[in-house]
Scaffold this active site. Structure first.
Site, mmCIF file in Angstrom:
data_model
loop_
_atom_site.group_PDB
_atom_site.id
_atom_site.type_symbol
_atom_site.label_atom_id
_atom_site.label_comp_id
_atom_site.label_asym_id
_atom_site.label_seq_id
_atom_site.Cartn_x
_atom_site.Cartn_y
_atom_site.Cartn_z
ATOM 1 C CG ASN A 87 -10.267 17.191 15.094
ATOM 2 O OD1 ASN A 87 -10.687 18.342 15.149
ATOM 3 N ND2 ASN A 87 -9.376 16.796 14.205
ATOM 4 C CG ASP B 188 -8.724 14.746 10.403
ATOM 5 O OD1 ASP B 188 -8.162 15.622 11.067
ATOM 6 O OD2 ASP B 188 -9.076 13.639 10.874
ATOM 7 C CG HIS B 189 -4.587 13.815 10.976
ATOM 8 N ND1 HIS B 189 -3.607 14.193 11.861
ATOM 9 C CD2 HIS B 189 -5.697 13.611 11.721
ATOM 10 C CE1 HIS B 189 -4.098 14.208 13.096
ATOM 11 N NE2 HIS B 189 -5.380 13.875 13.036
HETATM 12 P P1 13P Z 1 -10.794 10.304 17.964
HETATM 13 O O1 13P Z 1 -10.030 9.087 17.548
HETATM 14 O O2 13P Z 1 -10.697 10.556 19.417
HETATM 15 O O3 13P Z 1 -12.205 10.287 17.505
HETATM 16 O O4 13P Z 1 -10.072 11.576 17.250
HETATM 17 C C1 13P Z 1 -10.343 11.879 15.909
HETATM 18 C C2 13P Z 1 -9.422 12.898 15.349
HETATM 19 O O5 13P Z 1 -8.612 13.523 16.013
HETATM 20 C C3 13P Z 1 -9.514 13.127 13.907
HETATM 21 O O6 13P Z 1 -8.529 14.010 13.449
HETATM 22 O O1 G3H Z 2 -7.403 11.291 13.218
HETATM 23 C C1 G3H Z 2 -7.584 10.315 12.510
HETATM 24 C C2 G3H Z 2 -8.940 9.966 12.030
HETATM 25 O O2 G3H Z 2 -9.612 9.170 12.969
HETATM 26 C C3 G3H Z 2 -8.885 9.370 10.649
HETATM 27 O O3 G3H Z 2 -8.618 8.019 10.632
HETATM 28 O O4 G3H Z 2 -7.094 7.704 8.651
HETATM 29 O O5 G3H Z 2 -8.451 5.793 9.574
HETATM 30 O O6 G3H Z 2 -9.567 7.619 8.324
HETATM 31 P P1 G3H Z 2 -8.411 7.236 9.205
HETATM 32 ZN ZN ZN Z 3 -6.666 13.833 14.576
#
Ligand code: 13P
Ligand code: G3H
Ligand code: ZN
Length: 303
Positions: free
Chosen positions: A248, A77-78
């Site tokens: 997500n 993710d990201h």
């Molecule tokens: P929320 O903060 O709304 O749970 O979104 C999570 C997200 O987009 C993770 O990539």
């Molecule tokens: O989109 C972001 C997620 O909630 C991940 O958050 O970088 O704190 O793990 P984090």
């Molecule tokens: Zn996100």
């Protein structure tokens, strides 16, 4: 079926794959168990921070979860750099997100294309992002959104060959999503779908921030006074009437775990066995995931 085949099925049948973040064994156990019970596919997502937190346990936990329930897809993710995406790909992730949304458009294209070229050779799918999905921090009264521009999205998809695209239509990360009207730009979504027919679109920042959980959190010593999330009906609309095939969620799972930990510890002041309070959190997460599968993702019995 692989992830892309699931996305295509989701477009045809109007359901979505949940993408739920995990950063410990309990949350992953809860997700896997809910998906198994509901015969639902699901993306299990790991942020860069969670990957650093879990280290090598991350892929070991995911491997075990997949043995329990084969229709789980491990996703980064990201990812913010080519290097972290490469690391995840080499570790055997099914899919990665390269988030170049903070970059200038052409730089985002170049970075995303570089990740796609590497990932696709290894059979790994790539999600890109265009437009900015901002989080609202405590006490900041309004979110700044840079919505996705549909014509640029079309160019972005064509030039990068990305497999799915995260779009900014008014959701945001975290526990404070709206200071005013809780709404989403479905007009932008419709235009995106016109220019990119049958293309998998992704909604980040899609936690609903359940009122009851926030009350438990606050009643047991927490302080999240103005928390709010995306109304369920808006998410249902995005899934049932549009091409959002990945939703997500991280914040909701975090709140579910922490509200139950707070409650269990305060009600049992002599408790010191982590299995008791983390177990309570795990149970709550499972309930949440099941509710989302049946009422937001509609991904039950899609295996
Ligand atoms: P929320 O903060 O709304 O749970 O979104 C999570 C997200 O987009 C993770 O990539
Ligand atoms: O989109 C972001 C997620 O909630 C991940 O958050 O970088 O704190 O793990 P984090
Ligand atoms: Zn996100």
């Amino acid at each position: 079926m692989n992830l892309l085949e699931y996305y295509n099925k989701a477009i045809d049948e109007h359901f979505a794959l949940g993408s739920i973040n995990f950063s410990n064994m309990e949350s992953l156990q809860a997700i896997a168990s809910a998906c198994k019970e509901a015969s639902s596919p699901m993306i299990i997502a790991v942020s860069e921070g969670a990957l650093a937190y879990m280290g090598n346990y991350c892929t070991a936990l995911a491997k075990t979860a997949k043995q329990e329930h084969p229709q789980l897809f491990l996703h980064l993710d990201h990812g913010k750099s080519f290097e972290v995406c490469k690391r995840a790909i080499d570790l055997g992730f099914d899919s990665v997100m390269i988030d170049g949304s903070m970059l200038a458009f052409q730089d985002n294209i170049l970075l995303t294309k570089k990740v796609c070229d590497y990932a696709h050779k290894k059979g790994v799918f790539v999600e890109g992002e265009l437009g900015q999905i901002k989080g609202i921090e405590d006490d900041i009264s309004s979110a700044f959104h840079s919505y996705t521009e549909p014509s640029l999205a079309k160019q972005f998809v064509e030039e990068t060959k990305v497999d799915s695209l995260a779009v900014a239509i008014g959701t945001s990360h975290g526990v404070y999503k709206y200071s005013g009207e809780q709404t989403l730009r479905f007009d932008i979504l419709s235009e995106l779908e016109r220019l990119l027919p049958s293309f998998p679109l992704v909604l980040h920042g899609a936690s609903t921030v359940d009122r009851e959980q926030i009350e438990i959190f606050n009643n047991y010593g927490g302080d999240l006074q103005k928390a709010n999330g995306i109304p369920k009906e808006l998410l249902v609309n995005a899934v049932k009437k549009h091409n959002i095939v990945k939703i997500n969620t991280d914040t909701d799972i975090r709140i579910a775990m922490t509200s139950q930990v707070r409650k269990t510890l305060s009600e049992n002041r002599r408790e010191f066995d982590p299995r008791k309070y983390l177990g309570a959190g795990r149970e709550e997460i499972k309930k949440f995931v099941l509710d989302k599968i049946y009422n937001i993702f509609f991904s039950n019995d899609k295996i």
